[in-house]
Scaffold this active site. Structure first.
Site, short mmCIF file in Angstrom:
data_model
loop_
_atom_site.label_atom_id
_atom_site.label_comp_id
_atom_site.label_asym_id
_atom_site.label_seq_id
_atom_site.Cartn_x
_atom_site.Cartn_y
_atom_site.Cartn_z
N ASN A 55 0.83 -1.20 0.00
CA ASN A 55 0.00 0.00 0.00
C ASN A 55 0.87 1.25 0.00
OD1 ASN A 55 -2.70 1.49 0.63
ND2 ASN A 55 -1.29 2.23 2.19
N GLU A 56 0.72 2.08 -1.03
CA GLU A 56 1.40 3.38 -1.13
C GLU A 56 2.91 3.25 -0.89
OE1 GLU A 56 -0.48 6.35 1.30
OE2 GLU A 56 -2.29 6.37 0.07
N TRP A 87 -12.51 4.90 1.99
CA TRP A 87 -11.61 5.01 3.14
C TRP A 87 -12.25 5.98 4.12
CZ3 TRP A 87 -7.82 1.97 4.43
CH2 TRP A 87 -7.00 2.32 5.51
N LYS A 122 -12.19 9.87 8.62
CA LYS A 122 -12.80 9.66 7.31
C LYS A 122 -13.89 8.59 7.34
CE LYS A 122 -8.79 11.06 4.55
NZ LYS A 122 -7.78 11.16 5.62
#
Length: 753
Positions: A375-376, A509, A530
């Site tokens: 991830n990222e 998200w 979020k």
């Protein structure tokens, strides 16, 4: 026969001991598992939660355990590294805080015993994760068991697995089910019974073999078909010696086919089955990650209520109980390891071991369709070592599991031609256009561009969202943290993402607010807000119902803005969400008319005088709320950040001129604006123009897509963000000085409207 003996009760805990305890000190705290020592300080902000080695100590007599030949300690989650000591002898070390692992205690076990588990969540350079936007809670936060087995038993030593692997293959109306087992200390006098039962427990197929595998057939197979029909079979294997069953394990499984098509999206059992859902973190307010079964079940109930068909289980291996719930409820799952944000050349072996554990322990779950590699992770650029690490993981996944695909969650700034994107089978992107920068209407076109550039790569959206707390406004703006802006943002994203059939999956998200102790924003430190639901699961934000209107078959109507009562305007906008075709709104019993909406979002203009009781009616369903006319804005609704250098509403605005509250792109459209920010960038880079000359900011290459995103930031938001990553600290005085300079730059005529 094996016995699983729960070992959760009455542990002595200390985070002050400086060496491995040799006895239980009376000063130690008594705790029951699951337990995390960061349940409070990991959620209150400041990025100062306790990270280090803590000790769990338990004394017990062997006589307390069932009589057995072998004893295994089973630890289902110790974050993030741990050592096991029994009677002063170190027996094992494990790196990785989210998976099951076991230790054979047998040879060291005495009549009276002292068991010590040292758990460490301190920073290091070898165990993932080390940099991420969530709290790395320390603790023995899942169950601990003692597994008692005979000398011959189904394997307990290989990467936390059960020694049982079930692989169904659909053959017309039937299914061929390959079952493999691994037996420790097997001998030639033993055989294995293989049994498959249906959901009612009725025998479907059976076989006996002296080999480690058997193939059984299911006639007229009942398919596992997601939320529409999550049908499960049970495979049971028995180890038999001299006619006696000496060990037995079982697993549920589902029979299904799937494919991911770059044009048609996700296809389940030959039927197009759109994956529209959420991401989930495993923590809770006041509990951390030490969840009980009822917490997991409540999470699943809420995810089902919103109508999701898929969950991205971020950013690590989740509790086995939750994977079981996913199977039962028909969720289609993205499962991943915590290879996130910061690539560590010294962490490769840990990515491999965590992936082996993830696949070995979760292979039999029909809900899982993709293994997430990272991830990222390319946030700092795609180095040769990073690419090689991903190729190794990708090949490992395909070697261990030939039935599933691999994927990644790419950071927004990752270029479309990055070789990193060519490694997995399918790709998703984390995009926040409309929150961290850019505008909401950039999302759909970006995916269209990727799809046109790479027509053969299935593309999805693995993260998108924006933060909302109990702040409110009738004029929502990007970055204001209001529930109204979050609702608007998700309305726009739903319409853009859900109407693009080619997108193989979309994941909001996040489903729930979660702990991120380093965060200092939104007026409540230590959390990422979020979520569609609050951290304590007690309040469903309006955006929750926007998704329910699109995804759920459960009929309902929802009036937005229930927490926004006091309003100053004479006519106020009221939004209603429903999956019914028509909504009528009443104000103090008087109808304001009926409306239809293909997008499930209904908007009404409501006269605002005195106190107005609102009632939304859709068929037999009703929802009510209250608004009240006030002369001045209720300041309780306005965000006041505790740690903010400067709040947006404190900025001096001059009519017809720019301010910190204007978008960067608008300011940069003028010559004076470009000159002003050229000087500012040089100053923020510490006078070093090396990055600037390479077309980079904060290490990122400035592509057209990234520039468009940055142009969507307000100047205040962008400068504050960049200041946190630059050499020099941004002060209130610097921001006010910049605002004064912007107040002297006249807006172009087209922006004055």
């Amino acid at each position: 026969m094996r016995t699983v003996f729960n070992f959760n009760a009455k542990w002595a805990f200390t985070k002050t001991a400086t060496e491995v305890p040799s006895a239980i000190d009376s000063a130690y705290e008594t705790v029951d598992l699951p337990h995390s020592w960061n349940a409070t300080d990991g959620q209150d902000g400041g990025n100062d939660y306790h990270r280090g080695t803590c000790y769990y100590v338990k004394s017990f007599n062997k006589a307390e355990l069932p009589e057995s030949a072998l004893y295994y300690l089973e630890i289902k989650g110790a974050n993030s590294s741990a050592d096991v000591y029994l009677n002063g002898q170190k027996l094992a070390h494990h790196d990785g805080g989210y998976s099951t692992w076991r230790v054979n205690l047998t040879e060291t076990l005495a009549e009276e015993n002292l068991l010590v588990i040292a758990v460490d969540n301190a920073a290091n350079e070898t165990v993932y994760p080390q940099m991420a936007d969530f709290t790395f809670y320390g603790g023995l936060y899942r169950d601990v068991n003692i597994i008692c087995v005979g000398n011959s038993h189904f394997d307990l030593d290989y990467y936390g697995g059960t020694g049982l692997m079930v692989t169904p293959e659909i053959c017309g109306k039937d299914a061929k089910v390959d079952i493999q087992v691994w037996v420790t200390n097997a001998n030639e006098n033993q055989s294995v019974n293989y049994v498959i039962c249906d959901a009612d427990g009725e025998l479907v197929a059976a076989a006996q073999s002296n080999e480690g595998a058997a193939t059984l057939n299911i006639e007229n197979v009942h398919l596992w078909h997601g939320r529409k029909d999550p049908y499960l079979y049970t495979a049971k294997v028995e180890l038999v010696e001299d006619g006696k069953v000496i060990d037995s394990v079982q697993t549920r499984f589902g029979c299904r086919t799937f494919e991911i098509d770059p044009e048609r999206g996700f296809i389940l059992n030959g039927e197009e089955y759109p994956l529209r859902g959420v991401s989930r973190h495993q923590d809770r307010w006041g509990i951390g990650n030490a969840l009980l079964p009822e917490h997991h079940k409540e999470d699943m109930d809420l995810i089902c209520e919103v109508g999701a068909t898929t969950i991205r289980l971020a950013h690590y291996q989740h509790d086995q109980y939750f994977y079981d719930l996913c199977d039962e409820r028909g969720m289609v799952i993205w499962a991943e390891i915590p290879y996130i944000s910061k690539h560590m050349p010294t962490g490769r072996e840990n990515t491999i071991s965590q992936m082996k554990e993830l696949i070995t322990q979760n292979y039999n779950h029909p809900s899982i369709v993709v293994w997430g590699l990272s991830n990222e992770i390319s946030i700092g650029g795609s180095t040769d070592d990073l690419l090689e690490n991903h190729k190794i993981l990708n090949e490992l996944c395909h070697e261990m599991d030939k039935t599933r695909l691999t994927t990644i969650a790419a950071v927004s700034m990752c270029k479309m031609d990055d070789p990193y994107l060519q490694i997995p089978d399918v790709v998703s992107y984390n995009h926040y256009f409309g929150w961290y920068g850019g505008d909401t209407d950039m999302n759909g076109p970006w995916f269209d561009k990727f799809h046109a550039t790479h027509p053969n790569i299935p593309i999805g959206c693995s993260e998108y969202g924006c933060e909302a707390l109990n702040w409110h406004t009738s004029e929502p703006k990007q970055g204001d943290y209001t529930e109204e802006y979050q609702a608007y943002y998700h309305e726009e994203l739903i319409k853009q993402l859900f109407t693009r059939k080619y997108m193989w999956a979309t994941h909001v998200w996040n489903m729930f607010d979660f702990g991120a102790d380093a965060r200092n924003e939104g007026g409540e430190d230590g959390q990422n807000h979020k979520g569609l639901v609050t951290f304590d699961r007690k309040y469903k934000k309006d955006s929750f119902y926007a998704y329910k209107a699109w995804l759920s078959d459960e009929k309902f109507v929802h009036l937005c803005g229930k927490r926004y009562v006091d309003r100053v305007e004479d006519v106020t906008k009221v939004t209603v969400y429903s999956n019914m075709p028509e909504v009528e709104l009443f104000a103090n019993g008087v109808s304001l008319g009926k409306k239809t909406a293909d997008d499930h979002f209904f908007y009404f203009d409501v006269p605002n005088t005195g106190v107005t009781e609102l009632t939304a009616v859709a068929g037999e369903y009703k929802d009510t709320s209250t608004i009240r006319k006030v002369d001045t804005f209720n300041e309780e609704y306005r965000l006041k950040e505790k740690g903010a250098i400067l709040n947006w509403f404190d900025v001096k605005v001059r009519e017809g001129f720019f301010s910190l509250n204007d978008k960067m792109g608008d300011v940069m459209s003028t010559v004076r604006g470009k000159l002003l920010f050229a000087k500012l960038m040089t100053k923020m880079l510490g006078g070093n123009k090396k990055d600037a000359n390479k077309g980079k900011v904060m290490g990122f290459e400035i592509t057209n897509d990234m520039m468009a995103m940055m142009n969507g930031f307000t100047v205040l938001r962008l400068v504050t963000l960049m200041g946190s990553m630059a050499e020099g600290k941004i002060t209130k005085e610097m921001l006010l000085d910049l605002n004064a300079k912007l107040n002297k730059i006249r807006k172009p005529r087209k922006l004055k409207k």
